[in-house]
Design a protein around this motif. Structure first.
Motif, PDB file in Angstrom:
ATOM      1  N   ALA A  98     105.842  18.855   9.444  1.00  0.00           N
ATOM      2  CA  ALA A  98     107.106  18.869   8.707  1.00  0.00           C
ATOM      3  C   ALA A  98     106.882  18.586   7.223  1.00  0.00           C
ATOM      4  O   ALA A  98     107.473  19.230   6.351  1.00  0.00           O
ATOM      5  CB  ALA A  98     108.061  17.832   9.304  1.00  0.00           C
ATOM      6  N   ALA A  99     105.999  17.622   6.922  1.00  0.00           N
ATOM      7  CA  ALA A  99     105.722  17.283   5.528  1.00  0.00           C
ATOM      8  C   ALA A  99     105.137  18.472   4.777  1.00  0.00           C
ATOM      9  O   ALA A  99     105.494  18.732   3.621  1.00  0.00           O
ATOM     10  CB  ALA A  99     104.759  16.097   5.463  1.00  0.00           C
ATOM     11  N   LYS A 100     104.260  19.199   5.419  1.00  0.00           N
ATOM     12  CA  LYS A 100     103.653  20.366   4.768  1.00  0.00           C
ATOM     13  C   LYS A 100     104.685  21.471   4.549  1.00  0.00           C
ATOM     14  O   LYS A 100     104.632  22.191   3.538  1.00  0.00           O
ATOM     15  CB  LYS A 100     102.484  20.871   5.603  1.00  0.00           C
ATOM     16  CG  LYS A 100     101.285  19.913   5.576  1.00  0.00           C
ATOM     17  CD  LYS A 100     100.113  20.430   6.394  1.00  0.00           C
ATOM     18  CE  LYS A 100      98.919  19.472   6.300  1.00  0.00           C
ATOM     19  NZ  LYS A 100      97.764  19.927   7.082  1.00  0.00           N
ATOM     20  N   MET A 101     105.636  21.602   5.469  1.00  0.00           N
ATOM     21  CA  MET A 101     106.699  22.596   5.285  1.00  0.00           C
ATOM     22  C   MET A 101     107.615  22.205   4.134  1.00  0.00           C
ATOM     23  O   MET A 101     108.020  23.048   3.333  1.00  0.00           O
ATOM     24  CB  MET A 101     107.488  22.762   6.583  1.00  0.00           C
ATOM     25  CG  MET A 101     106.756  23.552   7.658  1.00  0.00           C
ATOM     26  SD  MET A 101     107.786  23.933   9.103  1.00  0.00           S
ATOM     27  CE  MET A 101     107.537  22.445  10.077  1.00  0.00           C
ATOM     28  N   VAL A 102     107.955  20.907   4.049  1.00  0.00           N
ATOM     29  CA  VAL A 102     108.795  20.431   2.948  1.00  0.00           C
ATOM     30  C   VAL A 102     108.085  20.653   1.619  1.00  0.00           C
ATOM     31  O   VAL A 102     108.676  21.131   0.640  1.00  0.00           O
ATOM     32  CB  VAL A 102     109.128  18.930   3.123  1.00  0.00           C
ATOM     33  CG1 VAL A 102     109.854  18.397   1.890  1.00  0.00           C
ATOM     34  CG2 VAL A 102     109.989  18.718   4.357  1.00  0.00           C
ATOM     35  N   GLN A 118     100.157  15.194  -5.978  1.00  0.00           N
ATOM     36  CA  GLN A 118     100.343  13.798  -5.593  1.00  0.00           C
ATOM     37  C   GLN A 118     101.324  13.663  -4.441  1.00  0.00           C
ATOM     38  O   GLN A 118     101.167  12.791  -3.584  1.00  0.00           O
ATOM     39  CB  GLN A 118     100.838  12.981  -6.790  1.00  0.00           C
ATOM     40  CG  GLN A 118      99.760  12.683  -7.814  1.00  0.00           C
ATOM     41  CD  GLN A 118     100.288  11.833  -8.957  1.00  0.00           C
ATOM     42  OE1 GLN A 118     101.501  11.773  -9.195  1.00  0.00           O
ATOM     43  NE2 GLN A 118      99.388  11.184  -9.671  1.00  0.00           N
ATOM     44  N   TRP A 119     102.342  14.525  -4.424  1.00  0.00           N
ATOM     45  CA  TRP A 119     103.388  14.418  -3.403  1.00  0.00           C
ATOM     46  C   TRP A 119     102.781  14.479  -1.999  1.00  0.00           C
ATOM     47  O   TRP A 119     103.042  13.621  -1.163  1.00  0.00           O
ATOM     48  CB  TRP A 119     104.406  15.544  -3.590  1.00  0.00           C
ATOM     49  CG  TRP A 119     105.708  15.306  -2.891  1.00  0.00           C
ATOM     50  CD1 TRP A 119     106.843  14.785  -3.422  1.00  0.00           C
ATOM     51  CD2 TRP A 119     106.016  15.594  -1.512  1.00  0.00           C
ATOM     52  NE1 TRP A 119     107.831  14.704  -2.474  1.00  0.00           N
ATOM     53  CE2 TRP A 119     107.352  15.204  -1.288  1.00  0.00           C
ATOM     54  CE3 TRP A 119     105.303  16.136  -0.452  1.00  0.00           C
ATOM     55  CZ2 TRP A 119     107.974  15.339  -0.054  1.00  0.00           C
ATOM     56  CZ3 TRP A 119     105.916  16.263   0.786  1.00  0.00           C
ATOM     57  CH2 TRP A 119     107.239  15.878   0.978  1.00  0.00           C
ATOM     58  N   LEU A 123     101.043  11.194   1.035  1.00  0.00           N
ATOM     59  CA  LEU A 123     101.381  11.202   2.462  1.00  0.00           C
ATOM     60  C   LEU A 123     100.122  11.353   3.310  1.00  0.00           C
ATOM     61  O   LEU A 123      99.987  10.710   4.360  1.00  0.00           O
ATOM     62  CB  LEU A 123     102.372  12.328   2.765  1.00  0.00           C
ATOM     63  CG  LEU A 123     103.777  12.160   2.163  1.00  0.00           C
ATOM     64  CD1 LEU A 123     104.650  13.359   2.521  1.00  0.00           C
ATOM     65  CD2 LEU A 123     104.431  10.880   2.654  1.00  0.00           C
ATOM     66  N   GLU A 124      99.208  12.208   2.864  1.00  0.00           N
ATOM     67  CA  GLU A 124      97.943  12.377   3.601  1.00  0.00           C
ATOM     68  C   GLU A 124      97.153  11.068   3.661  1.00  0.00           C
ATOM     69  O   GLU A 124      96.532  10.749   4.680  1.00  0.00           O
ATOM     70  CB  GLU A 124      97.102  13.470   2.942  1.00  0.00           C
ATOM     71  CG  GLU A 124      97.651  14.874   3.150  1.00  0.00           C
ATOM     72  CD  GLU A 124      96.851  15.918   2.397  1.00  0.00           C
ATOM     73  OE1 GLU A 124      96.070  15.531   1.492  1.00  0.00           O
ATOM     74  OE2 GLU A 124      97.008  17.117   2.686  1.00  0.00           O
ATOM     75  N   PHE A 128     100.039   9.960   7.057  1.00  0.00           N
ATOM     76  CA  PHE A 128      99.505  10.770   8.155  1.00  0.00           C
ATOM     77  C   PHE A 128      98.651   9.970   9.145  1.00  0.00           C
ATOM     78  O   PHE A 128      98.741  10.202  10.357  1.00  0.00           O
ATOM     79  CB  PHE A 128      98.708  11.954   7.605  1.00  0.00           C
ATOM     80  CG  PHE A 128      99.550  13.021   6.959  1.00  0.00           C
ATOM     81  CD1 PHE A 128     100.936  12.910   6.910  1.00  0.00           C
ATOM     82  CD2 PHE A 128      98.966  14.152   6.400  1.00  0.00           C
ATOM     83  CE1 PHE A 128     101.726  13.891   6.312  1.00  0.00           C
ATOM     84  CE2 PHE A 128      99.744  15.141   5.804  1.00  0.00           C
ATOM     85  CZ  PHE A 128     101.119  15.000   5.753  1.00  0.00           C
ATOM     86  N   PRO A 129      97.803   9.031   8.688  1.00  0.00           N
ATOM     87  CA  PRO A 129      96.993   8.284   9.668  1.00  0.00           C
ATOM     88  C   PRO A 129      97.837   7.486  10.665  1.00  0.00           C
ATOM     89  O   PRO A 129      97.375   7.202  11.770  1.00  0.00           O
ATOM     90  CB  PRO A 129      96.160   7.342   8.777  1.00  0.00           C
ATOM     91  CG  PRO A 129      96.080   8.038   7.465  1.00  0.00           C
ATOM     92  CD  PRO A 129      97.412   8.699   7.303  1.00  0.00           C
TER      93      PRO A 129
END
Length: 389
Positions: A98-102, A118-119, A123-124, A128-129
């Motif tokens: 979802a984060a990658k789609m956003v 940076q955005w 998150l990565e 994500f972990p």
């Protein structure tokens, strides 16, 4: 028990394409002999809807009646059958997906390439972990708190940005129908310790020190000092000031119209000009470069002043504050020394409204009230000059 108008033999022998009613909303849409589909026509929320039940090849008459009966019971119990079906058909992405789609949807609108990277990178690194593999529908307050707790006090600014970006992903997922609610920000805030004020990103000059500092700026004149003075008096951002052109200034109306492409929110912003701000413009006009429309040109008349030039003015005076921090000085003054509503001060800073519902209904930029606010700010900042101290 009501008997239907159709029979299994009749359905098998139907040849003419068309719609055949069995009663109580159950309809067979026949395409050809042995080929067609069943639909149930219902009334829901005052609207007529056709709900597909399946093909004739999959459902015989008896099965179609059973399906229709089950749906009628659900509707009677207040269940939105169509919505439930759509929900069941959705493939819920993980938080990472979802984060990658956003990110993919929004990065085209972001002007700053560094911000784009940076955005997703924050998150990565931090989200994500912990929650990356969780379905986005199941990411709730406790898990988000665990992501933030590790960096909340040691990296406060990064932590706030991670929180904001997690919230953006969850709000997007809610809008897409992947989860029932938006980000539970209130519960997250209650589960985290208060961040010390000294860790604020932008070091701000106490507002009571601003008049003396403004007086010291006038000890000698330079483009950098004029620009910094204008920045303080208008509570503007550095980029807005450095890119300011004379065509944006309406001296008759005492307004500065900052174009949308130079505003952080991407919306035209009108700044009321106080007497003190007009005085800065008068002094800037006297040293205007003929070949340039820039109010505060850099070493080359056709190029804007650099951000470092403004910072150098502060460093030359051995001040451990930031240029951006003067916006905080203004905001603190407005809150502590005036009775202007908070939304008027926020509008003066061109801040966006975080509450989406409130933002949708607000139709004013409080310009008339901001004229009074900025006039009072200008008088406060110039108080030592006026008194001759």
């Amino acid at each position: 028990m009501l008997m239907g108008k159709l029979s299994a033999i009749a359905v098998k022998n139907l040849k003419e394409p068309g719609r055949y009613s069995d009663g109580e909303g159950l309809i067979l849409k026949l395409a050809a002999q042995g080929r067609g589909s069943w639909v149930l026509r219902v009334q829901a929320d005052g609207k007529r809807k056709d709900i597909g039940l399946g093909s004739l090849a999959e459902l015989g008459l008896a099965d179609a009646r059973d399906s229709a009966r089950a749906i009628r019971k659900q509707l009677k119990a207040g269940i939105d059958v169509v919505a439930e079906r759509k929900k069941a058909e959705l493939t819920i992405p993980t938080f990472r997906e979802a984060a990658k789609m956003v990110h993919a949807e929004h990065k085209a609108a972001w002007k700053n390439g560094k911000h784009k990277d940076q955005w997703i990178n924050t998150l990565e690194t931090y989200a994500f972990p912990v929650i990356g593999d969780s379905p986005v529908s199941e990411v709730e307050g406790p898990a988000i708190r665990d992501v933030l707790a590790k960096i909340w006090l040691t990296k406060p600014e990064t932590a706030r940005r991670v929180r904001q970006r997690i919230a953006a992903v969850l709000d997007w997922a809610c809008a897409k129908g992947f989860r029932e609610t938006e980000a539970p920000l209130r519960s997250i805030a209650r589960g985290l310790p208060r961040q010390p004020r000294k860790q604020m990103h932008f070091s701000a000059m106490p507002f009571r020190d601003v008049p003396a500092f403004l007086s010291s700026l006038r000890e000698r004149q330079s483009v950098g000092r004029l620009a910094l003075e204008m920045l303080i008096l208008t509570a503007a951002r550095s980029g807005e000031i450095r890119g300011c052109e004379w065509k944006e200034i309406d001296l008759r109306k005492r307004l500065w119209n900052v174009p949308a492409d130079r505003m952080k929110a991407g919306v035209l912003h009108t700044v009321p000009l106080s007497e003190a701000a007009l005085d800065v413009l008068k002094r800037a006009k006297a040293i205007k470069a003929p070949a340039s429309d820039l109010v505060f040109p850099g070493s080359s008349p056709l190029r804007p002043l650099s951000d470092m030039t403004l910072l150098k003015v502060l460093r030359d005076k051995d001040l451990d504050v930031t240029v951006h921090g003067f916006r905080s000085s203004f905001r603190d003054w407005a809150a502590e020394e005036t009775s202007y509503p908070g939304e008027v001060a926020e509008a003066a800073l061109a801040h966006t409204i975080p509450n989406k519902v409130e933002a949708a209904y607000r139709r004013t930029d409080f310009l008339e009230k901001r004229k009074l606010l900025m006039a009072d700010w200008g008088e406060f900042c110039s108080s030592l000059l006026i008194s001759g101290s």
